[in-house]
Design a protein around this motif. Structure first.
Motif: not given
Length: 151
Positions: A129-147
């Motif tokens: 819910n915190g995503v807006d014009l200046f705030w972004h989630v971090i999509n890490p590179r090489n992230a494995p699929v969670p269990a």
């Protein structure tokens, strides 16, 4: 002066006298991960804190300078690290964790130079819910699929 015999020392001495294997020693627990990875419904895999709260970066802080202070922290809470605690990413996650001193005190965790925050209106783990014009989630590179999310 004789030292008292501890139960572990007694068990090792007993085992060695009779050619028995030594009792197993518990391996030390690895340090707790600083950040985790979670699968979201709309943003893909994102970094979270150890409690499952989605972590965000604030675009103006790309140089590692903290500018979210005062009223900004009413809804954007910095991910802090106690002094001397080892920073750890999940295995296989590319990127670098670090810390930056906050003007209002404490050391804030950074990912690739961006200070990390969680958002107070994220109710469930991996809410975004915190995503807006200046705030972004971090999509890490090489992230494995969670269990539990493998298809």
């Amino acid at each position: 002066m004789r030292r008292p015999v501890t139960p572990l020392l007694a068990a090792v001495a007993f085992a060695s006298c009779f050619g028995l294997p030594y009792p197993a020693m518990a391996a030390p627990e690895p340090p707790r991960l600083t950040v985790m990875v979670a699968e979201t419904d709309t943003m893909g895999r994102v970094l979270t804190d150890p409690n499952g709260r989605t972590l965000y970066r604030f675009d103006p802080e790309g140089s590692g300078t903290v500018t979210c202070v005062g009223p900004c922290t009413d809804t954007r809470k910095p991910l802090l690290s106690p002094p001397g605690v080892e920073l750890r990413l999940p295995p296989g996650i590319a990127g670098t964790l670090g810390t930056v001193p906050r003007p209002d005190g404490g050391n804030q965790v950074t990912y690739d130079g961006f200070p990390l925050y969680w958002y107070t209106d994220d109710v469930q783990p991996a809410d975004t819910n915190g995503v807006d014009l200046f705030w972004h989630v971090i999509n890490p590179r090489n992230a494995p699929v969670p269990a539990g999310k493998r298809s």
